[in-house]
Design a protein around this motif. Sequence first.
Motif, PDB file in Angstrom:
ATOM      1  N   ASP A  81      42.469  33.997  33.451  1.00 61.60           N
ATOM      2  CA  ASP A  81      42.128  34.414  34.738  1.00 61.60           C
ATOM      3  C   ASP A  81      42.833  34.630  36.156  1.00 61.60           C
ATOM      4  O   ASP A  81      44.233  33.949  35.938  1.00 61.60           O
ATOM      5  CB  ASP A  81      40.748  33.238  34.763  1.00 61.60           C
ATOM      6  CG  ASP A  81      39.840  33.411  33.283  1.00 61.60           C
ATOM      7  OD1 ASP A  81      40.337  34.676  32.504  1.00 61.60           O
ATOM      8  OD2 ASP A  81      39.072  32.829  33.405  1.00 61.60           O
ATOM      9  N   TYR A  82      42.345  35.068  36.929  1.00 66.01           N
ATOM     10  CA  TYR A  82      42.694  35.195  38.821  1.00 66.01           C
ATOM     11  C   TYR A  82      41.579  35.372  39.397  1.00 66.01           C
ATOM     12  O   TYR A  82      39.906  35.397  39.498  1.00 66.01           O
ATOM     13  CB  TYR A  82      43.879  36.430  38.603  1.00 66.01           C
ATOM     14  CG  TYR A  82      43.118  37.378  38.639  1.00 66.01           C
ATOM     15  CD1 TYR A  82      43.716  38.528  39.610  1.00 66.01           C
ATOM     16  CD2 TYR A  82      43.182  38.246  36.994  1.00 66.01           C
ATOM     17  CE1 TYR A  82      43.320  39.883  39.761  1.00 66.01           C
ATOM     18  CE2 TYR A  82      43.080  39.274  37.171  1.00 66.01           C
ATOM     19  CZ  TYR A  82      43.020  40.320  38.157  1.00 66.01           C
ATOM     20  OH  TYR A  82      42.373  41.379  37.975  1.00 66.01           O
ATOM     21  N   ILE A  83      41.465  35.045  40.650  1.00 69.91           N
ATOM     22  CA  ILE A  83      40.918  35.600  41.445  1.00 69.91           C
ATOM     23  C   ILE A  83      40.992  35.611  42.640  1.00 69.91           C
ATOM     24  O   ILE A  83      42.552  36.398  43.138  1.00 69.91           O
ATOM     25  CB  ILE A  83      40.533  33.790  42.351  1.00 69.91           C
ATOM     26  CG1 ILE A  83      41.810  32.869  42.924  1.00 69.91           C
ATOM     27  CG2 ILE A  83      39.826  32.323  41.287  1.00 69.91           C
ATOM     28  CD1 ILE A  83      42.179  31.820  43.197  1.00 69.91           C
ATOM     29  N   HIS A  84      40.343  36.162  43.543  1.00 67.26           N
ATOM     30  CA  HIS A  84      40.249  36.983  44.868  1.00 67.26           C
ATOM     31  C   HIS A  84      40.784  36.451  46.073  1.00 67.26           C
ATOM     32  O   HIS A  84      40.859  34.911  45.878  1.00 67.26           O
ATOM     33  CB  HIS A  84      38.781  37.510  44.988  1.00 67.26           C
ATOM     34  CG  HIS A  84      38.954  38.315  46.188  1.00 67.26           C
ATOM     35  ND1 HIS A  84      39.462  38.566  47.411  1.00 67.26           N
ATOM     36  CD2 HIS A  84      38.758  39.766  46.136  1.00 67.26           C
ATOM     37  CE1 HIS A  84      39.185  39.202  48.144  1.00 67.26           C
ATOM     38  NE2 HIS A  84      38.994  40.709  47.433  1.00 67.26           N
ATOM     39  N   THR A  85      41.652  37.051  46.768  1.00 67.26           N
ATOM     40  CA  THR A  85      42.346  36.173  47.419  1.00 67.26           C
ATOM     41  C   THR A  85      41.563  35.595  48.347  1.00 67.26           C
ATOM     42  O   THR A  85      42.559  34.728  48.942  1.00 67.26           O
ATOM     43  CB  THR A  85      43.032  37.230  48.421  1.00 67.26           C
ATOM     44  OG1 THR A  85      44.001  38.339  47.485  1.00 67.26           O
ATOM     45  CG2 THR A  85      43.977  36.293  49.708  1.00 67.26           C
ATOM     46  N   LYS A  86      40.428  36.313  49.005  1.00 68.35           N
ATOM     47  CA  LYS A  86      39.689  35.199  49.835  1.00 68.35           C
ATOM     48  C   LYS A  86      38.665  34.074  49.363  1.00 68.35           C
ATOM     49  O   LYS A  86      37.709  33.391  49.957  1.00 68.35           O
ATOM     50  CB  LYS A  86      38.107  36.193  50.297  1.00 68.35           C
ATOM     51  CG  LYS A  86      39.587  37.445  51.421  1.00 68.35           C
ATOM     52  CD  LYS A  86      39.346  36.217  52.978  1.00 68.35           C
ATOM     53  CE  LYS A  86      40.253  37.370  53.722  1.00 68.35           C
ATOM     54  NZ  LYS A  86      40.649  36.665  55.584  1.00 68.35           N
ATOM     55  N   MET A  87      39.132  33.916  47.950  1.00 75.40           N
ATOM     56  CA  MET A  87      37.962  33.150  46.832  1.00 75.40           C
ATOM     57  C   MET A  87      37.841  31.254  47.879  1.00 75.40           C
ATOM     58  O   MET A  87      36.550  31.181  48.266  1.00 75.40           O
ATOM     59  CB  MET A  87      38.161  32.593  45.595  1.00 75.40           C
ATOM     60  CG  MET A  87      37.302  31.969  45.211  1.00 75.40           C
ATOM     61  SD  MET A  87      37.723  31.796  43.383  1.00 75.40           S
ATOM     62  CE  MET A  87      36.675  30.396  42.728  1.00 75.40           C
ATOM     63  N   TYR A  88      39.050  30.899  48.421  1.00 73.46           N
ATOM     64  CA  TYR A  88      38.827  30.137  48.053  1.00 73.46           C
ATOM     65  C   TYR A  88      38.695  30.075  50.354  1.00 73.46           C
ATOM     66  O   TYR A  88      37.721  28.219  50.273  1.00 73.46           O
ATOM     67  CB  TYR A  88      39.907  28.518  48.518  1.00 73.46           C
ATOM     68  CG  TYR A  88      39.724  28.729  47.056  1.00 73.46           C
ATOM     69  CD1 TYR A  88      39.421  28.056  46.237  1.00 73.46           C
ATOM     70  CD2 TYR A  88      41.461  28.029  46.006  1.00 73.46           C
ATOM     71  CE1 TYR A  88      38.893  27.320  44.720  1.00 73.46           C
ATOM     72  CE2 TYR A  88      41.371  28.157  44.778  1.00 73.46           C
ATOM     73  CZ  TYR A  88      39.994  27.589  43.998  1.00 73.46           C
ATOM     74  OH  TYR A  88      40.544  27.354  42.686  1.00 73.46           O
ATOM     75  N   GLU A  89      38.998  30.196  51.068  1.00 73.28           N
ATOM     76  CA  GLU A  89      38.101  30.505  52.503  1.00 73.28           C
ATOM     77  C   GLU A  89      36.753  30.535  52.973  1.00 73.28           C
ATOM     78  O   GLU A  89      36.181  29.918  53.316  1.00 73.28           O
ATOM     79  CB  GLU A  89      38.931  31.687  52.934  1.00 73.28           C
ATOM     80  CG  GLU A  89      38.834  32.093  54.693  1.00 73.28           C
ATOM     81  CD  GLU A  89      39.091  33.165  55.225  1.00 73.28           C
ATOM     82  OE1 GLU A  89      38.166  33.525  55.827  1.00 73.28           O
ATOM     83  OE2 GLU A  89      40.347  33.596  54.277  1.00 73.28           O
TER      84      GLU A  89
END
Length: 322
Positions: free
Chosen positions: A92-100
Amino acid sequence: MSKISVIVPVYNVENYLDRCIESIVNQSYRNLEIILVNDGSTDKSGEICNRLARVDNRIRVIHKENGGLSSARNAGLDSATGDYIAFIDSDDYIHTKMYEILVKVQKDTGADIVSCGYQMFDEGDVPKEIDYDNFEFFEYTGTDIYNQLWDRDTSTVIQCQKLFNKDVFSHIRYPEGRIHEDVYVIHRELGKVNKYVFVDIPFYYYMIRNGSIMQTESFTSINDALEGFEDRIRFFSTRGLHEYEDRTLKTLFEYIQLKYRMLAKDNNRDGCRYLQSKMNMLLAMYNTGDFLENKELSKYRKMRKNYLILNVKIKIKSIIGK
C-alpha cells in the motif's frame, strides 16, 4: 517535534516496495523512524530494504525468519523509539500529507488514537485525488469509543491508517499465527484510550492484489475471525460491558451466516458443518433469548435447513458422478 515510528512488515513485495517507502520518506512531516521488517522474503525485497536504508538514514531494517504479519509488527514494536506508532502494509502507500495532518489533529485534541479514511483500489488502478485542505474530524470519548466498532466498522478495525500514542501498545502485541490479527487487538487498543478521533479523509491507499487475504479468503481465515470475535465477547464480558458483549455476539452470528452462504455456494460441506457446530455452541453458551429477535432466530433455523439440503445435493452429485 514528536517522532513517529512507522513500521512496515515486508514479505515478497519487490514490485510494490519502492512505491510504499517513497510515499513515507516524502511525507511533509519529517521526524520519522521508518522500520522495515523483512519477514524472511524469498524475492529481492530484503535487498531493496537495504538499498533504501543506505539512501535515507531514517530507515532501519530488521531481517528475520518468516513468522507472519503479526510477528513482523511485533518485531517493529519491540524496536520502536518514537512517541507515536504507525503501520503501513508494504503493498500500500499513503498521501504525502497524511502524518502531518494526523499529528496536528492529535495535538489539537489530545487523542490517543487518530484514524483516517482509506481508499481501496485494484492492482493496476490509481486512487482518486483528494482535497486535503477541507476535512472534518470527529471526537469520541467514554464508551462511545467502542461504538465505532459498529458505526465505522472496518475503518475502526484496520490498523494501517492510524496514528497511535506509543503507550497504547504497552502490554499489547499482535497474536502470532493469526490472519485476522486486527480483529483480535482493536477492542484492547480502544479499551486503553481516553479519546479516539476519526479524520474523514482517505489518506491511506489500500491496494487489493491477486492472492491477498482480502482477495482470497480461506477457511482458516474465517475461523481466525470467528475466534477474534469470541475474544472480543470475553473482553466485554469480563469488564461488565454487556451491551457491547451482546452487540458483538450479534455481529458474530451475522458473520457466521454470511460465511455459511459463501461456503455453501462452494459446496464446502465440512466448512458448513463446522459453522453449524459453532453456532450451536454459541447458542448453548449464551442466553440468546434476551437479545436475539425472532427474525434472527429464523435466519439460524433457515441456515440449519440449508445445511441439510446441501448434504442432499452433494450426495446426488456424487451418485450422478459415479
